[in-house]
Scaffold this motif. Structure first.
Motif, mmCIF file in Angstrom:
data_model
loop_
_atom_site.group_PDB
_atom_site.id
_atom_site.type_symbol
_atom_site.label_atom_id
_atom_site.label_comp_id
_atom_site.label_asym_id
_atom_site.label_seq_id
_atom_site.Cartn_x
_atom_site.Cartn_y
_atom_site.Cartn_z
ATOM 1 N N VAL A 195 -35.081 -41.546 -21.486
ATOM 2 C CA VAL A 195 -35.307 -41.525 -19.936
ATOM 3 C C VAL A 195 -36.303 -40.084 -18.938
ATOM 4 O O VAL A 195 -36.889 -40.220 -18.814
ATOM 5 N N LEU A 196 -35.940 -38.606 -19.728
ATOM 6 C CA LEU A 196 -36.424 -37.874 -19.343
ATOM 7 C C LEU A 196 -38.033 -38.328 -19.226
ATOM 8 O O LEU A 196 -38.698 -37.704 -18.828
ATOM 9 N N ALA A 197 -38.781 -38.667 -20.779
ATOM 10 C CA ALA A 197 -40.054 -38.934 -20.971
ATOM 11 C C ALA A 197 -40.309 -39.388 -19.601
ATOM 12 O O ALA A 197 -41.599 -40.287 -19.247
ATOM 13 N N SER A 198 -39.629 -40.634 -19.655
ATOM 14 C CA SER A 198 -40.334 -41.924 -18.048
ATOM 15 C C SER A 198 -40.753 -40.648 -17.311
ATOM 16 O O SER A 198 -41.384 -41.796 -16.176
ATOM 17 N N ARG A 199 -39.668 -39.784 -16.805
ATOM 18 C CA ARG A 199 -39.823 -39.586 -15.810
ATOM 19 C C ARG A 199 -41.148 -38.357 -15.166
ATOM 20 O O ARG A 199 -42.140 -38.083 -14.308
ATOM 21 N N ASP A 200 -41.554 -37.891 -16.692
ATOM 22 C CA ASP A 200 -42.779 -36.316 -16.649
ATOM 23 C C ASP A 200 -42.862 -36.845 -17.979
ATOM 24 O O ASP A 200 -43.371 -36.084 -19.084
ATOM 25 N N PRO A 201 -43.653 -37.581 -18.183
ATOM 26 C CA PRO A 201 -44.893 -39.092 -19.164
ATOM 27 C C PRO A 201 -45.923 -37.988 -18.992
ATOM 28 O O PRO A 201 -46.333 -37.738 -20.783
ATOM 29 N N GLY A 202 -45.890 -37.110 -18.283
ATOM 30 C CA GLY A 202 -47.486 -36.458 -18.885
ATOM 31 C C GLY A 202 -47.637 -34.932 -19.505
ATOM 32 O O GLY A 202 -48.677 -35.388 -20.262
ATOM 33 N N SER A 203 -46.497 -35.005 -19.689
ATOM 34 C CA SER A 203 -46.025 -33.485 -20.621
ATOM 35 C C SER A 203 -46.632 -34.226 -21.765
ATOM 36 O O SER A 203 -46.266 -33.229 -23.042
ATOM 37 N N LEU A 204 -45.708 -35.505 -21.864
ATOM 38 C CA LEU A 204 -45.721 -36.051 -23.980
ATOM 39 C C LEU A 204 -47.590 -36.736 -24.076
ATOM 40 O O LEU A 204 -47.780 -36.150 -24.821
ATOM 41 N N ASP A 205 -48.248 -36.960 -22.635
ATOM 42 C CA ASP A 205 -49.005 -37.942 -23.609
ATOM 43 C C ASP A 205 -50.199 -37.927 -21.361
ATOM 44 O O ASP A 205 -49.932 -38.697 -20.836
ATOM 45 N N PRO A 206 -51.040 -37.321 -21.596
ATOM 46 C CA PRO A 206 -51.842 -37.716 -20.265
ATOM 47 C C PRO A 206 -51.946 -38.874 -20.080
ATOM 48 O O PRO A 206 -51.825 -39.171 -18.582
ATOM 49 N N GLU A 207 -52.088 -39.892 -20.961
ATOM 50 C CA GLU A 207 -52.421 -41.238 -20.373
ATOM 51 C C GLU A 207 -51.378 -41.975 -19.521
ATOM 52 O O GLU A 207 -51.257 -42.828 -18.386
ATOM 53 N N LEU A 208 -50.191 -41.352 -20.314
ATOM 54 C CA LEU A 208 -48.804 -42.062 -19.709
ATOM 55 C C LEU A 208 -48.323 -41.600 -18.630
ATOM 56 O O LEU A 208 -48.420 -42.259 -17.118
ATOM 57 N N GLY A 209 -48.929 -40.600 -18.182
ATOM 58 C CA GLY A 209 -48.871 -39.597 -16.723
ATOM 59 C C GLY A 209 -49.605 -40.435 -15.758
ATOM 60 O O GLY A 209 -49.036 -40.430 -14.626
ATOM 61 N N ARG A 210 -50.760 -40.692 -16.056
ATOM 62 C CA ARG A 210 -52.126 -41.061 -15.488
ATOM 63 C C ARG A 210 -51.207 -43.079 -14.794
ATOM 64 O O ARG A 210 -51.314 -43.226 -13.777
ATOM 65 N N TRP A 211 -50.661 -43.422 -15.722
ATOM 66 C CA TRP A 211 -49.787 -44.547 -15.871
ATOM 67 C C TRP A 211 -48.262 -44.653 -14.740
ATOM 68 O O TRP A 211 -48.256 -45.966 -13.443
ATOM 69 N N THR A 212 -47.810 -43.235 -14.792
ATOM 70 C CA THR A 212 -46.330 -43.644 -13.722
ATOM 71 C C THR A 212 -46.170 -43.012 -13.120
ATOM 72 O O THR A 212 -46.178 -42.526 -13.238
#
Ligand SMILES: Nc1ncnc2c1ncn2[C@@H]1O[C@H](COP(=O)(O)OP(=O)(O)O)[C@@H](O)[C@H]1O
Ligand SMILES: [Mg+2]
Length: 320
Positions: free
Chosen positions: A230-247
């Motif tokens: 759940v936390l990753a869904s809020r701050d996905p950029g910290s995990l994967d820059p591409e995910l951050g761009r999408w969410t």
């Protein structure tokens, strides 16, 4: 037979009536156990009505279908005050939402104010009219349906209120084998009529089952994993820059609670008294699908919430 076995039996009885749509049946039972509501997206004729009706046949409780249309009013769902000349008083006439199992069919064919009335009632479990409130039944499950093909004259659901749904389930056409079995079942039913429900579950048993589900054990490591998702869904950029761009927006605490309840319910339904990371992963798509808001950029690139959820599941390490 234990309560857990009774529910297992219910699941296999339902699978005999709704062929090749195991996910739909399972999700309905999870919603029942987790005390939540379902949004089901699928083409017409995929056994959505059949599934909730079959569940109603096996439950102590009543069933009602509301067809959503462009001319529907909020009071057609919730009820309205009616003047009684005999007494000179207004009296609240309960609407069709005052039932145990409610099928809200083609919810996107009614305008926003009607959808909101339904979603509010789902969230608050009561209807307020003036100074008075009328509680909905304790056993209250709404299954709303939506056609995946956005037709002309349909209204999109209010994004901010969508997380009143415990799960957003997407169903597809059955396999060739299932299609054959459906055909044979339909022929048989036509000839002999449908057999009455063999398993009957009382409302009290549903509440007891809900208690059992809340007692299902979740190890700390599994809880960590659930929270990390759940936390990753809020701050996905910290995990994967591409995910951050999408969410644009991730899941709210309602999403966290839903993930917990659904994973527990699934574990219990599968006959266990503990949750595994796979339970969490199994329900993740249906729990998170309607809770993520993608960026314009992601939508322009043809991404869907499912793409994002898959990437979350691939990236967040399983801690147990
Ligand atoms: N997977 C299935 N198993 C059993 N019957 C099915 C299945 N899919 C469709 N049918 C049959 O097809 C018809 C249409 O199903 P229905 O539940 O009314 O669809 P929906 O509500 O999704 O539009 C029903 O007669 C139903 O019995
Ligand atoms: Mg239908």
């Amino acid at each position: 037979m234990s309560l857990q076995q009774t529910f297992g039996e219910l699941r296999s009885q339902l699978a005999k009536r709704i062929i090749g749509q195991e996910t739909l049946v399972e999700r309905l039972l999870i919603a029942l156990l987790a005390d939540g509501h379902l949004l089901v997206e699928g083409a017409p004729g995929l056994a959505k009505t059949t599934a909730i009706k079959a569940l109603a046949d096996h439950l102590e409780g009543d069933f009602h279908r509301i067809q959503f249309t462009p001319d529907l009013l909020p009071s057609d769902v919730t009820g309205s005050e009616i003047y009684r000349p005999e007494t000179g008083q207004f009296e609240f006439q309960k609407g069709p939402i005052f039932h145990n199992l409610v099928l809200a069919d083609e919810i996107n064919r009614a305008p926003a104010k009607v959808q909101s009335a339904l979603l509010e009632a789902m969230g608050e479990r009561q209807i307020s009219v003036g100074m008075r409130t009328f509680p909905l039944d304790r056993l209250f499950l709404v299954m709303a349906t939506q056609n995946p093909i956005e037709q002309e004259g349909t209204y999109p659901l209010p994004e901010a209120q969508l997380d009143r749904f415990l799960m957003h389930v997407v169903i597809d056409y059955p396999s060739a084998d299932a299609e054959r079995a459906i055909l044979h079942l339909a022929r048989n039913d036509y000839r002999q009529g449908q057999a009455p429900a063999a398993v009957k579950i009382t409302a009290e048993q549903v509440f007891e089952a809900r208690n059992a589900v809340s007692e299902v054990f979740m190890a700390e490591a599994v809880e960590e994993y659930l929270l990390a998702l759940v936390l990753a869904s809020r701050d996905p950029g910290s995990l994967d820059p591409e995910l951050g761009r999408w969410t644009a927006f991730g899941a709210s605490p309602r999403g966290t609670i839903a993930l917990d309840r659904c994973a527990r319910s699934l574990a219990w339904l599968d006959g266990r008294d503990y949750v595994t990371p796979d339970d969490v992963r199994n329900v993740a798509f249906d729990v998170l699908r309607h809770r993520l808001l993608l960026t314009f950029e992601a939508e322009a690139e043809g991404m869907t919430p499912d793409t994002v959820i898959q990437r979350l599941l691939d990236t967040v390490p399983v801690t147990a």
